[in-house]
Design a protein around this motif. Structure first.
Motif, mmCIF file in Angstrom:
data_model
loop_
_atom_site.group_PDB
_atom_site.id
_atom_site.type_symbol
_atom_site.label_atom_id
_atom_site.label_comp_id
_atom_site.label_asym_id
_atom_site.label_seq_id
_atom_site.Cartn_x
_atom_site.Cartn_y
_atom_site.Cartn_z
ATOM 1 N N ASP A 22 0.808 -1.205 0.000
ATOM 2 C CA ASP A 22 0.000 0.000 0.000
ATOM 3 C C ASP A 22 0.846 1.261 0.000
ATOM 4 O OD1 ASP A 22 -2.638 -1.402 2.058
ATOM 5 O OD2 ASP A 22 -2.372 -1.384 -0.113
ATOM 6 N N ALA A 23 2.132 1.161 0.353
ATOM 7 C CA ALA A 23 3.051 2.281 0.258
ATOM 8 C C ALA A 23 4.005 1.984 -0.889
ATOM 9 C CB ALA A 23 3.808 2.465 1.565
ATOM 10 N N VAL A 28 7.848 6.288 1.566
ATOM 11 C CA VAL A 28 7.146 7.507 1.164
ATOM 12 C C VAL A 28 8.198 8.599 1.071
ATOM 13 C CG1 VAL A 28 5.510 9.286 1.862
ATOM 14 C CG2 VAL A 28 4.910 6.875 2.122
ATOM 15 N N LEU A 64 2.314 3.723 7.499
ATOM 16 C CA LEU A 64 1.930 2.404 6.965
ATOM 17 C C LEU A 64 3.084 1.401 7.084
ATOM 18 C CD1 LEU A 64 -0.006 3.429 3.711
ATOM 19 C CD2 LEU A 64 -0.915 3.095 6.023
ATOM 20 N N ASP A 96 6.967 11.041 -4.107
ATOM 21 C CA ASP A 96 5.508 10.919 -4.106
ATOM 22 C C ASP A 96 4.786 12.261 -4.079
ATOM 23 O OD1 ASP A 96 5.232 7.929 -3.784
ATOM 24 O OD2 ASP A 96 6.497 8.380 -2.057
ATOM 25 N N ILE A 318 -2.227 9.841 4.253
ATOM 26 C CA ILE A 318 -1.783 8.505 3.827
ATOM 27 C C ILE A 318 -2.225 7.460 4.838
ATOM 28 C CG2 ILE A 318 0.253 7.030 3.494
ATOM 29 C CD1 ILE A 318 1.687 9.462 2.325
ATOM 30 N N ASP A 319 -2.020 7.770 6.105
ATOM 31 C CA ASP A 319 -2.392 6.836 7.168
ATOM 32 C C ASP A 319 -3.890 6.555 7.150
ATOM 33 O OD1 ASP A 319 -1.558 5.326 9.589
ATOM 34 O OD2 ASP A 319 -2.852 6.758 10.627
ATOM 35 N N THR A 323 -3.061 3.927 2.119
ATOM 36 C CA THR A 323 -2.248 3.803 0.911
ATOM 37 C C THR A 323 -1.664 5.167 0.592
ATOM 38 O OG1 THR A 323 -2.305 3.319 -1.472
ATOM 39 C CG2 THR A 323 -4.297 4.239 -0.513
ATOM 40 N N ASP A 324 -0.585 5.195 -0.207
ATOM 41 C CA ASP A 324 -0.065 6.486 -0.665
ATOM 42 C C ASP A 324 -0.471 6.751 -2.121
ATOM 43 O OD1 ASP A 324 1.598 4.741 -2.018
ATOM 44 O OD2 ASP A 324 3.464 5.700 -1.397
#
Length: 400
Positions: A22-23, A28, A64, A96, A318-319, A323-324
């Motif tokens: 998810d990251a 990140v 994450l 990102d 994001i948290d 996901t980022d």
């Protein structure tokens, strides 16, 4: 028992793998892109990079379950250099999101690239309202201040005090034009008039011809639609021409704690200005200011603290999203309230504008300052809904 242990380990491994998935890229990465060597180096510069790092540390260094990395670069106030850096960061360096983006021409160029690449940008250092107006982006956010808020604050205050005729000394690029236009509109709507203007190159060292035109205009207020070292130099040279002694007032339309410190209280005393943050306003801001000072040797202005807030909010988004991925994070940035040392009860409009209170400030006389960096009297708090343009009137196509 052995089967249960294996099952538990499998669940933990699956959870860890999901978090990494998810990251993107297992990390990140946030880029702080600003002026680190030119006219706005004190305004934002390396101190904004430190503010971003503080936010990451305060968040815990990870989101994450993966590490958060800060990278930075100097765009030298040139849109082409900034664009090249932004493309490299997005295309090959796995960045990102890009933040800070001092200088409006740079911010507009990078936001256009971020929109094309479907990446997040959060502007804290640039002022033009075009970022959340006609050139808005579903992935673009404007955080710390803008030209409209400065016009409402400083421009409004001086008109109320009798400064009803203005002449503008304007930086010759997008930011200066926007600040002059916004302030002119506000002055006129308040019953004042604009008698003229002159434009100067960015980072000029000689303001003599421009100041003589302003002086001869007879305007009660000379609006400095510039920032950073340009504003400092204009104020210093205005003193040499005896402009304020002759009865005209200087309006520093974008002036922050950093520039007051560079100019000194003797020269800056009595100036009215508008900021989105003041370190000596309450106990929480004082604690943050002192932590920041320990790292940088200076107290933070609204750009530094706004960058801290932007990084912190991005990590919260994001948290919350789990996901980022850009679309999911942008959705959370629009929905999550902003409540930190920079903004209390802040909210983000559909055009990406973050609404928060601004502060009308007056520079203290040297004898009234009780300690180093104690430079301002807070004259008024300007609610966010008054400081910023209604999204429905912003010209942003995203507002329905």
């Amino acid at each position: 028992m052995r089967n249960k242990l294996i099952a538990s380990m499998a669940i933990l491994l699956a959870s860890s793998t999901a978090a990494l998935a998810d990251a993107s890229d297992g990390k990140v990465k946030i880029g702080i892109l600003n002026d680190q060597s030119g006219v706005y180096a004190d305004f934002g510069g390396k101190s904004s990079v430190e503010a971003a790092k503080m936010a990451v540390e305060d968040f815990g260094g990870k989101v994450l379950g993966v590490p958060v990395e800060i990278v930075d670069a100097d765009h030298q106030n040139k849109a082409d250099i900034a664009s090249n850096i932004a493309r490299q960061w997005f295309d090959t360096d796995q960045v990102d999101a890009i933040m800070e983006l001092t200088t409006s021409s740079v911010a507009l160029a990078v936001q256009a690239i971020a929109k094309e690449k479907k990446k997040i940008d959060i502007v804290t250092g640039a002022a033009t309202t075009e970022l959340t107006g006609k050139q808005c982006s579903p992935y673009g956010f404007h955080w710390a201040y803008d030209t409209h808020a400065l016009a409402v604050g400083t421009g409004g205050a001086l008109v109320k005090q009798g400064g009803d005729s203005w002449f503008f000394l304007t930086a010759d690029y997008a930011f200066g034009y926007s600040l002059e236009q916004q302030t002119s509109d506000f002055v006129k709507s308040s019953g004042g008039n604009v008698v003229g203007s002159v434009r100067h190159p960015l980072a000029t060292t000689d303001f003599s011809s421009f100041l003589l035109q302003a002086q001869s205009s007879g305007a009660k207020v000379i609006g400095l639609a510039n920032a950073g070292a340009d504003t400092q130099n204009a104020i210093k040279q205005a003193a040499e021409f005896g402009i304020t002694q002759g009865g005209q007032r200087l309006a520093a339309l974008l002036f922050t704690l950093a520039e007051v410190h560079g100019l000194g209280l003797e020269a800056a005393q009595g100036l009215t200005l508008t900021e989105g943050f003041y370190w000596n306003r309450d106990e929480e801001s004082q604690k943050f200011g002192k932590r920041f000072f320990e790292r940088t040797g200076k107290m933070p202005n609204m750009v530094h603290t706004g960058t801290y807030s932007a990084v912190m909010q991005y990590l919260k988004a994001i948290d919350k999203a789990g996901t980022d991925e850009t679309e999911a994070v942008a959705k959370q940035l629009h929905e999550l309230p902003v409540d930190d040392v920079f903004a209390k009860g802040g909210s983000v409009g559909p055009n990406g504008r973050m609404f928060h209170d601004m502060y009308l400030l007056e520079v203290k006389k040297p004898g009234d300052s009780k300690e180093p960096w104690d430079y301002f009297n807070v004259l008024a708090t300007i609610p966010g809904k008054e400081a910023y343009i209604d999204p429905a009137k912003s010209g942003c196509e995203l507002v329905k």
